[in-house]
Scaffold this active site. Sequence first.
Site, PDB file in Angstrom:
ATOM      1  N   LYS A  32       9.762 -30.173  31.056  1.00 57.53           N
ATOM      2  CA  LYS A  32       9.016 -29.779  29.741  1.00 57.53           C
ATOM      3  C   LYS A  32       8.498 -31.206  29.504  1.00 57.53           C
ATOM      4  CE  LYS A  32       9.670 -27.981  24.895  1.00 57.53           C
ATOM      5  NZ  LYS A  32      10.002 -26.500  23.809  1.00 57.53           N
TER       6      LYS A  32
ATOM      7  N   GLU B 167      18.491 -36.411  35.390  1.00 54.88           N
ATOM      8  CA  GLU B 167      17.821 -35.486  36.665  1.00 54.88           C
ATOM      9  C   GLU B 167      17.249 -35.461  36.987  1.00 54.88           C
ATOM     10  OE1 GLU B 167      20.240 -34.727  33.951  1.00 54.88           O
ATOM     11  OE2 GLU B 167      21.941 -33.593  34.076  1.00 54.88           O
TER      12      GLU B 167
ATOM     13  N   GLY C 278      12.573 -24.385  26.512  1.00 55.16           N
ATOM     14  CA  GLY C 278      13.359 -24.219  28.124  1.00 55.16           C
ATOM     15  C   GLY C 278      14.199 -23.671  28.671  1.00 55.16           C
ATOM     16  N   ARG C 279      14.430 -22.112  27.734  1.00 50.00           N
ATOM     17  CA  ARG C 279      15.107 -21.342  28.399  1.00 50.00           C
ATOM     18  C   ARG C 279      14.690 -20.025  28.057  1.00 50.00           C
ATOM     19  NH1 ARG C 279      18.019 -24.003  24.208  1.00 50.00           N
ATOM     20  NH2 ARG C 279      18.176 -22.331  22.555  1.00 50.00           N
TER      21      ARG C 279
ATOM     22  N   GLU D 174      23.192 -21.335  25.232  1.00 48.65           N
ATOM     23  CA  GLU D 174      22.851 -22.441  24.588  1.00 48.65           C
ATOM     24  C   GLU D 174      21.831 -22.103  23.301  1.00 48.65           C
ATOM     25  OE1 GLU D 174      18.959 -25.097  26.650  1.00 48.65           O
ATOM     26  OE2 GLU D 174      20.984 -26.433  26.817  1.00 48.65           O
TER      27      GLU D 174
ATOM     28  N   HIS E 205      37.107  -7.236  42.785  1.00 47.91           N
ATOM     29  CA  HIS E 205      38.329  -7.420  43.689  1.00 47.91           C
ATOM     30  C   HIS E 205      38.793  -8.377  43.163  1.00 47.91           C
ATOM     31  CE1 HIS E 205      37.949  -4.301  46.414  1.00 47.91           C
ATOM     32  NE2 HIS E 205      36.444  -4.303  46.586  1.00 47.91           N
TER      33      HIS E 205
ATOM     34  N   LYS F 117      24.626 -36.422  26.682  1.00 48.33           N
ATOM     35  CA  LYS F 117      23.703 -37.895  27.755  1.00 48.33           C
ATOM     36  C   LYS F 117      23.376 -39.129  27.086  1.00 48.33           C
ATOM     37  CE  LYS F 117      19.656 -33.832  27.387  1.00 48.33           C
ATOM     38  NZ  LYS F 117      18.553 -33.627  27.410  1.00 48.33           N
TER      39      LYS F 117
HETATM   40  O1  F6P Z   1      20.050 -29.255  28.304  1.00 48.97           O
HETATM   41  C1  F6P Z   1      19.483 -29.117  27.434  1.00 48.97           C
HETATM   42  C2  F6P Z   1      17.798 -29.211  28.301  1.00 48.97           C
HETATM   43  O2  F6P Z   1      16.615 -29.263  26.689  1.00 48.97           O
HETATM   44  C3  F6P Z   1      17.788 -27.700  28.161  1.00 48.97           C
HETATM   45  O3  F6P Z   1      17.240 -27.051  26.515  1.00 48.97           O
HETATM   46  C4  F6P Z   1      16.667 -27.548  29.044  1.00 48.97           C
HETATM   47  O4  F6P Z   1      16.303 -26.312  29.618  1.00 48.97           O
HETATM   48  C5  F6P Z   1      16.823 -28.707  30.158  1.00 48.97           C
HETATM   49  O5  F6P Z   1      17.606 -29.607  29.361  1.00 48.97           O
HETATM   50  C6  F6P Z   1      15.938 -29.032  30.889  1.00 48.97           C
HETATM   51  O6  F6P Z   1      14.528 -29.993  30.591  1.00 48.97           O
HETATM   52  P1  F6P Z   1      13.988 -30.277  30.737  1.00 48.97           P
HETATM   53  O7  F6P Z   1      12.380 -29.120  31.303  1.00 48.97           O
HETATM   54  O8  F6P Z   1      12.404 -30.925  29.563  1.00 48.97           O
HETATM   55  O9  F6P Z   1      13.869 -31.524  31.712  1.00 48.97           O
END
Ligand code: F6P
Length: 542
Positions: A208, A214, A270-271, A356, A387, A507
């Site tokens: 987003k 990452e 995002g979620r 979240e 199990h 972060k």
């Molecule tokens: O970890 C927080 C967060 O902002 C989530 O809410 C989001 O889904 C994720 O990081 C990834 O964010 P982006 O889509 O901006 O890379």
Amino acid sequence: MHAPHLTQLPAWKALEANRDQIARTTLRELFAADPTRGERMAVEGAGLYLDYSKNRANNETLSLLVQLAQQSGVEAHRDAMFAGQKINVTEDRAVLHVALRAPEGSIILLDGVDVVPAVHKVLKSMGAFADGIRSGTWKGGSGKRIRNIVNVGIGGSDLGPVMAYEALRHYTDSSLTFRFVSNVDGTDFAEAVAGLDPAETLFIISSKTFVTLETMTNAQTAREWILAGLGGDTSVVARHFVAVSTNAAKVAEFGIDTTNMFGFWDWVGGRYSMESAIGLSTMIAIGPRHFADLLGGFHAMDEHFRSAPLERNLPVILGLLGVWYSNFFKSQSIAVLPYEQYLKRFPAYLQQLTMESNGKSTRLDGTHVTYNTGSIYWGEPGTNGQHSFYQLIHQGTHLIPCDFIGFNKALNQLGHHHDYLISNIFAQAEALAFGKTASQVKAEGTPDWLTPHRVFEGNRPSNVIMADVLNPATLGSLVALYEHAVFTQGAIWGINCFDQWGVELGKQLAQNIISELESVTQPTLAHDSSTNTLIQRYRSRR
Ligand code: F6P
């Protein structure tokens, strides 16, 4: 003026009294007193059937919970969301994931502008691209057909795509390979591309914000991997990368042509984004028609949430029962137990959606809550959990309400498997609710000393959610069911379900520590003694 505090509402007070009454009775007694309970306490909508009869609740509980929803303004808050009001106040944003699945021609206004045409414009360009990949007309830089699709993203830009791919695998084009990279751990990338031919591989960089550490790290590594695999020819990179983002400037800065970008908007959390362009990998996997069915399922649940009376409203009931256990029984967690192997990633998906969203302790008015908020969601596909951890649910000391999810029809009909699978849902819910008394255990010839170990107290609550078959539409309904249940809870708790400030601090601190780990000269460390020692040990031993 401050809204009346949740715990001062008349319905809250009445629920406390009702809880004291319910605590003195059992599900055995409640069922014995009302032979129609199992039929009556069930509700159907948007392709889903919810049996909530095995909850520690009577008619009064349900009516008081509905009153609690009314007194805390759930309906007005819901209508404000659908009306495009900026209910995500801490980020000054509207919350319009419902617009992502609104049919073409419907109108949803944000600041006076209908957002639905823009949604469908993106859906159409996603459709054309997905068709191009599926038919082989979109080719890689060396002219080879794309056979591997790797989604690079994290959080909502990963969990939805992974979950949907696994959930809808039965409907996917099996000539295409799908992989997902999320973790900044290089192993995730290395294993995801193992065995893939770069000439046949497309990366979808999903973010987003397009600044997430990452995803940007993995995207850079993907670029290097493609370049190395294609002889360093930078002119072909564009054929192997597309981006999904709200941030065109950052996409361009990264080096992806924005003509190969699929956009969405800051009013999509995002979620809450798996059915936006973040679902591009899903659309490639299942095709645009099935993707439209997925949106149809979401929309059907949206309409149900918006229009069904609260006492017949699936997400409202599910959300209210979560509030009931969390606030009145001090239960800490909820197990989500899909008896459908294809839903194996559904609990992981729900963890971000629920935790979240509702893992907050500050109310909208800035005050600290004085009651529990979001529960801990977890689970595994049945029957594996039986199990493993079900022992604790049946005989442990924690109250863990369970959501069982099952389907009437199997997607892979093999011998007796499906009847055996579904029998286990019904049996587990029955065992949890009614248990096994000492006299029943003794009647089986169990010696006295062993009897207490073999007693099941019962009285452990569960919901059973059934749909006819797992398909794109039922998946959409199921996800929207939980989205709106989360919303209902957040509205009652008076928190903002749509921000996530709690992820920021870690972060930021990691950014500082990265430079300390990578510094060539010995860095001056000014953390606490534990963090300093960990950094020094790592530097000297890596
Ligand atoms: O970890 C927080 C967060 O902002 C989530 O809410 C989001 O889904 C994720 O990081 C990834 O964010 P982006 O889509 O901006 O890379």
